[in-house]
Design a protein around this motif. Structure first.
Motif, short mmCIF file in Angstrom:
data_model
loop_
_atom_site.label_atom_id
_atom_site.label_comp_id
_atom_site.label_asym_id
_atom_site.label_seq_id
_atom_site.Cartn_x
_atom_site.Cartn_y
_atom_site.Cartn_z
N HIS A 784 31.20 46.79 48.89
CA HIS A 784 31.20 47.46 50.50
C HIS A 784 30.76 48.69 50.29
CE1 HIS A 784 31.57 43.38 51.99
NE2 HIS A 784 30.77 43.60 52.97
N GLY A 785 30.55 50.18 51.12
CA GLY A 785 30.49 51.31 50.81
C GLY A 785 29.70 51.49 49.53
N ALA A 786 30.21 52.37 48.50
CA ALA A 786 29.64 53.08 47.69
C ALA A 786 29.58 51.95 46.47
CB ALA A 786 30.64 54.00 47.10
N GLY A 787 30.97 50.86 46.63
CA GLY A 787 30.87 49.63 45.60
C GLY A 787 30.53 50.23 44.19
N PHE A 788 30.43 49.46 43.40
CA PHE A 788 30.89 50.10 41.73
C PHE A 788 29.66 49.02 40.77
CE2 PHE A 788 33.04 45.76 42.35
CZ PHE A 788 32.76 44.51 41.66
N GLU A 789 29.29 49.65 40.25
CA GLU A 789 28.08 49.15 39.23
C GLU A 789 29.42 47.74 38.18
OE1 GLU A 789 26.68 51.95 37.47
OE2 GLU A 789 25.71 52.67 38.30
N ALA A 790 28.50 46.80 38.08
CA ALA A 790 29.13 45.40 37.33
C ALA A 790 27.81 45.34 36.07
CB ALA A 790 29.89 45.01 38.09
N GLN A 791 28.36 44.58 35.39
CA GLN A 791 27.22 43.79 34.85
C GLN A 791 27.12 42.01 34.75
OE1 GLN A 791 27.46 45.33 30.86
NE2 GLN A 791 25.97 44.18 30.03
N ASP A 869 55.97 41.29 27.06
CA ASP A 869 54.35 41.06 26.59
C ASP A 869 53.75 40.53 27.93
OD1 ASP A 869 55.12 40.69 24.37
OD2 ASP A 869 55.57 38.24 24.32
N VAL A 870 53.81 41.29 29.39
CA VAL A 870 53.28 41.28 29.79
C VAL A 870 52.92 42.33 30.88
CG1 VAL A 870 53.94 39.86 32.45
CG2 VAL A 870 55.10 39.35 30.91
N PHE A 871 51.71 42.01 31.17
CA PHE A 871 51.28 43.25 31.81
C PHE A 871 51.43 43.24 33.72
CE2 PHE A 871 48.11 42.96 28.46
CZ PHE A 871 47.84 43.84 27.92
N GLY A 872 51.39 44.47 34.11
CA GLY A 872 51.41 44.59 35.16
C GLY A 872 50.23 44.24 36.09
N ALA A 873 49.76 44.99 36.75
CA ALA A 873 48.77 44.48 37.56
C ALA A 873 47.26 44.92 36.63
CB ALA A 873 48.17 45.61 39.40
N ILE A 874 46.09 44.03 36.80
CA ILE A 874 45.26 44.34 35.59
C ILE A 874 43.75 44.78 36.82
CG2 ILE A 874 43.74 43.19 34.26
CD1 ILE A 874 45.82 42.00 32.94
N GLY A 875 43.31 44.06 37.73
CA GLY A 875 42.46 43.62 38.52
C GLY A 875 42.72 44.82 39.58
N GLU A 876 41.59 45.54 39.30
CA GLU A 876 41.80 46.63 40.57
C GLU A 876 40.76 45.96 42.28
OE1 GLU A 876 39.28 50.16 39.27
OE2 GLU A 876 39.94 49.80 37.47
N PRO A 877 41.62 46.52 42.57
CA PRO A 877 41.44 45.92 44.39
C PRO A 877 39.79 45.82 45.00
CG PRO A 877 43.65 48.18 44.29
CD PRO A 877 42.57 47.90 43.02
N LYS A 878 38.64 46.77 44.60
CA LYS A 878 37.91 46.89 44.81
C LYS A 878 36.93 45.47 43.50
CE LYS A 878 36.50 50.48 41.30
NZ LYS A 878 36.07 51.73 41.70
N HIS A 879 37.32 45.76 43.01
CA HIS A 879 37.17 44.11 41.89
C HIS A 879 37.04 43.05 43.26
CE1 HIS A 879 36.99 47.15 38.29
NE2 HIS A 879 36.12 47.60 39.52
N ARG A 880 38.49 43.04 43.14
CA ARG A 880 39.63 41.79 43.88
C ARG A 880 38.27 41.82 45.25
NH1 ARG A 880 44.34 44.23 42.21
NH2 ARG A 880 45.36 44.24 44.18
N GLU A 881 38.17 42.26 45.80
CA GLU A 881 38.23 42.57 46.97
C GLU A 881 36.12 41.55 47.53
OE1 GLU A 881 36.38 44.47 51.14
OE2 GLU A 881 36.75 45.69 49.44
N ALA A 882 35.95 42.27 46.38
CA ALA A 882 33.98 41.59 45.69
C ALA A 882 34.25 39.83 45.23
CB ALA A 882 33.28 42.10 45.60
#
Length: 975
Positions: A784-791, A869-882
């Motif tokens: 939504h809004g400006a959104g984000f670009e993706a393949q 060996d464990v990452f923290g957060a990987i996904g970004e909120p705007k990607h998760r929401e979409a």
């Protein structure tokens, strides 16, 4: 002057025990002839709209409306609690017009914070709100005291609801057949669990429980702390005095609390001897200073007077006239042996009639049976000492209800559910909400942040390392921070902040469990203290620099803070004097015997001001509340998550000084065998484990066809482990259960335990490589809004399953339960046709792109591993929401592309080519070595992947009564 309107409204609302009714009709019926009824709502509206602080009528409606908002079950409304719809139903039944509704909503907003999460198999029909209201002598007194202590209406209503939820799941004390419920209440570390079990005790005693045994820790220090709390807030002055004249000095000889500065003013008063007021007395079988020794008057101490001798004690005519007995005892083998011996003297017939409540504080400590089932004799359970004694108590008292309290429940839920004589919470498990004003994990860890911004960062505000390149060990700085925060508290007290917030001011230094090291550390701190020159120019210059660089930057705008160090300087001298009172700033708190802890300077209850640096180990890390804790210097390691969590003494309530709290904690310290330990990230890992556990409970608490999705016996598989070397509990508490499958339709799933070895990273990249060719060459805009670009591209469910099964992990259990659900969907032809693959592209001019294995250029995401060996957060909120919107089929009108991508049986995978090096190692040709790339992902399965009536979990757990069930083992190379 009589407030007629307040009195009338009080009478009307008192008649609404079963919920809201037409207000005007009741007001006309109850109004006295000489007082105005004001049946017009305009007068009431104007009073509420113009009310100032402390208005009694507003407070009355605040309590009432909040109580109706929070009630878990309301016969008068089908709307869920904590919603605008529930409030609207109340207004409809009251007959209020829109103007009055608006005024009340402004004065009393709907309380929408989450309530307790309940997993239960116990019927609750015996203890209704109406029943509770009829018999509420001790609860009413407790509630009144909490309000005097300035608890908010929402906090009191929340405690009322949470404690009611516990009591209604106990057995009816008047039921003819004996039944002993077993339950567990999970709170947060230092979050007010004692307040909850005090409320439970009050309500249970009012309801008819006549013997209460509180297992209050393993030290007299902790037991006495709990005894005092119950005496002060529940049992009260009149029951403590037992009829003695409070104005007669001779009558008070031998009565405890004569040396307590809070006696008697801050102890609850029942305004007369309860038995003389139509209620019943409480007899204490233990006191503040004396643990259980023996029944003071022999068997008579538990002989109850019966009004009707031909009926048992639990018959209502007898029960509600009998006095209650309360004892607070240590979890100590000798003490419990005396109690069991005395109970055996009384004999079964009498004991079988006594409705009993056993409350086990810190129930994961000492109470859990830690013997290995493999070593038990055929048909016989071998028990550890305290566990065996609790089992004996439950056997001697067939009407005993057992309720454990803990902030670290993992050991409790791993108890064998098939052991009927143990303390497994077979009937209910209740997770308490995070209290308002509580300073917990969210205040020290940036759990879901992916950027490095300082704005709003909890870590930057409160957390400091114990080393820095310029000064090395930062213990001296921590001491400076302790002096500085003491001065800031004195400044705030002089500028209107209640002085009671700053009665105690403490610093905790915890490095080791070894007593010899404590002594050496205390000497070192004393040496630093005496060389700090806090009265000289050098000391003031150092404090001024720390104030400007740290405390002034992160000060709470809503609290008084000096504009310069010169304003604060006069208070520094007083703070130093308070800390150094008695000639030393340090108290060592350790030892093997009780007398080692009998330190007057450490008694927060009897000492007017404790301003000290506490050096200690294990005994300061569980149950004991370090009052006024502001600065912590921590570097103690352990390999058990529950042990580490209990050491988090910096969690708690910090009114008036939460912005001053500082945690100095070990970062990246050597731990042997070429491994380092980051204590801060270890805490973050166990906090994630705890939050995951609570979130899972909340999901499965929802009933399906009126039945729970899981029972307490099925909870163990919900315990997660984010850090491979940090186990949820000690090995001897983890003999049962492993999660097999967890279904998460419509929920974001993000595995974080990726391998580190280059060959395995290369393997995973090669597995994902064909998917990259499925992505379209053109970017699309999502969100939504400006959104984000993706393949974007699509692949069928079978192909994705093959890819996921071929991946390698550093900790397979991190993802295998979710993979199991996808495998089951594939094997049974359930609800998934294909998957939309999204690879986000960065727009920023600082974006970094590279090809991998001949692919098109990919936008690289920089992430770091937060815990081993464990990452923290990987996904970004705007990607998760979409992804969530597309998989759930509700992309919305503002996302045209997303709407066109929705499929009824389509899931979403979001790919993140992650690099850990900064800058990433990219060749001159613009390529990145797949051995230096982590192909991370998050996914959302479509809601079609599980039927609407199907449970969200499948698992197998080891249960001694179900030998046909087995544990599923996972290999180390894949699921």
């Amino acid at each position: 002057m009589t407030d007629h309107l307040l009195r009338l409204h009080g009478d009307v609302l008192a008649a609404m025990r079963r919920g809201p009714r037409n207000f005007a009709g009741l007001a006309l019926a109850l109004a006295e002839d000489e007082e105005p009824t004001d049946t017009e709502q305009s007068g009431f509206r104007d009073r509420i709209a113009g009310a100032g602080p402390g208005d009694g009528l507003t407070a009355l409606w605040h309590r009432t409306l909040t109580g109706w908002d929070l009630a878990e079950r309301a016969d008068w409304s089908a709307a869920p609690p904590r919603t605008d719809e529930r409030r609207a139903d109340a207004y409809d039944r009251l007959g209020f017009d829109s103007g009055l509704r608006k005024a009340l909503d402004h004065a009393v907003p709907v309380f929408k914070e989450p309530g307790p999460t309940i997993i239960s198999t116990t019927p609750t029909s015996w203890y209704s709100r109406e029943t509770a209201a009829v018999r509420s002598f001790y609860w009413t007194a407790y509630e009144r005291l909490l309000r005097q202590k300035n608890w908010s209406d929402a906090a009191v209503a929340g405690l009322d609801e949470a404690s009611h939820a516990v009591v209604e799941r106990l057995a009816d004390p008047t039921r003819p057949d004996a039944y002993g419920a077993r339950g567990l209440v999970v709170g947060y570390v230092q979050s007010g669990k004692t307040a909850n079990f005090t409320g439970v005790t009050a309500k249970a005693i009012d309801a008819g429980y006549r013997l209460v045994i509180v297992l209050g820790g393993t030290l007299n220090l902790l037991r006495g702390q709990t005894q005092r709390r119950l005496d002060m807030e529940l049992i009260g002055r009149e029951n403590i005095l037992r009829g003695a004249d409070p104005d007669d000095p001779e009558a008070l000889i031998g009565v405890d609390y004569q040396d307590d500065e809070d006696w008697p003013e801050k102890f609850v008063s029942h305004r007369g001897r309860p038995s003389a007021l139509g209620a019943f007395d409480i007899e204490r079988l233990t006191t503040r200073d004396d643990d259980y020794k023996s029944l003071a008057t022999g068997i008579r101490a538990l002989e109850f007077d019966k009004q009707v001798r031909t009926q048992p004690l639990y018959a209502p005519d007898n029960l509600h006239r009998a006095a209650a007995r309360v004892m607070v005892v240590k979890k100590n083998k000798s003490v419990l042996s005396k109690l069991i011996k005395d109970l055996k003297k009384i004999g079964g017939p009498l004991l079988s009639e006594i409705p009993t409540l056993i409350i086990d504080d810190e129930s994961d400590q000492a109470s859990v049976n830690t013997t290995d089932p493999k070593k038990w004799e055929e048909g016989k359970v071998t028990r550890t000492a305290i566990n065996g004694q609790i089992s004996q108590l439950l056997g001697l008292l067939p009407r005993a209800q057992y309720v454990g309290y803990t902030a670290t429940p993992f050991a409790n839920v791993f108890v064998d559910p098939g052991d009927g004589d143990d303390i497994f919470p077979r009937d209910f498990l209740i997770s308490l909400p995070r209290p308002t004003g509580y300073m917990g994990v969210q205040d020290f860890h940036d759990l879901d942040r992916t950027d490095g911004s300082a704005v709003g960062s909890a870590e930057r505000a409160h957390v400091r390392g114990i080393h820095d390149d310029a000064h090395g060990d930062r213990l001296s700085e921590a001491l400076d921070a302790f002096v500085l925060t003491g001065a800031l508290k004195l400044y705030r007290a002089a500028h209107g902040v209640p002085e009671s917030h700053f009665r105690h001011h403490t610093m905790l230094v915890h490095e080791s469990v070894r007593m010899a090291e404590h002594t050496a550390l205390a000497l070192r701190i004393s040496s630093i203290w005496h060389q700090a020159a806090y009265t000289g120019q050098e000391g003031h210059a150092r404090l001024a620099a720390l104030f400007a660089s740290d405390f002034q930057r992160f000060a709470d705008d809503g609290l008084p803070t000096p504009a310069s160090y010169e304003e604060l300087k006069p208070h520094v001298s007083r703070a130093r004097q308070l800390i150094n009172s008695g000639g030393t700033p340090v108290l060592v708190v350790n030892g093997d015997t009780e007398r080692d802890y009998a330190q007057p300077d450490l008694d927060f209850d009897r000492t007017p001001h404790v301003w000290k640096i506490l050096v200690g180990g294990t005994k300061l890390s569980r149950g004991f509340t370090v009052e006024g804790l502001t600065v912590t210097y921590y570097r103690r390691r352990t390999q058990q998550a529950d042990t580490l969590m209990q050491m988090g003494r910096w969690f708690g309530f910090r009114p008036g000084y939460r912005d001053l709290v500082r945690l100095y904690i070990g970062r990246e310290e050597p731990a042997g065998r070429n491994r380092t330990v980051d204590l801060y990230e270890a805490f973050e890992a166990i906090c994630r484990d705890e939050e995951t556990f609570r979130a899972q409970l909340a999901r499965y608490a929802t009933l399906i066809d009126g039945k729970p999705q899981v029972t307490p016996a099925q909870i163990p598989p919900l315990v997660s482990q984010h850090l491979s070397w940090l186990k949820p509990s000690s090995r001897n508490k983890m003999f049962n259960a492993e999660l097999v499958e967890i279904r998460s339709p419509g929920e974001w799933v993000e595995p974080t335990a990726y391998p580190t070895a280059p060959p395995e990273l290369r393997h995973n990249t090669e597995v994902w490589r064909p998917v990259l060719d499925l992505l379209g060459p053109e970017n699309v805009t999502l969100g939504h809004g400006a959104g984000f670009e993706a393949q974007i591209g699509t692949l069928d469910h079978e192909t994705l399953i093959r890819i996921l099964c071929d991946l390698r992990w550093s900790s397979p259990s991190n993802f295998s339960p979710h993979l199991e659900s996808l495998l089951a969907a594939h094997e049974h032809g359930e609800g998934i046709d294909d998957w939309l693959v999204i690879l986000p592209r960065q727009r920023s001019s600082r974006r970094v792109e590279a090809t991998v294995l001949g692919s098109r250029p990919l936008s690289l995401a920089h992430r770091r591993r937060r815990r081993g060996d464990v990452f923290g957060a990987i996904g970004e909120p705007k990607h998760r929401e979409a992804a969530l919107r597309i998989a759930r089929g509700d992309a919305g009108a503002g996302d045209g592309t997303g709407t066109s991508l929705v499929g009824e049986r389509r899931g979403v995978v979001v790919l993140y080519p992650v690099v850990e090096d900064e800058p990433p190692r990219i060749s001159a040709a613009g390529a990145i070595d797949p051995a230096h790339l982590v192909m991370a992902f998050g996914l959302v399965a479509p809601r079609s992947s599980t039927g609407p009536q199907e449970s969200l979990v499948r698992f197998r757990a080891k249960d001694s009564t179900r030998e046909d069930l087995a544990i599923i083992e996972r290999g180390t190379d894949g699921p």
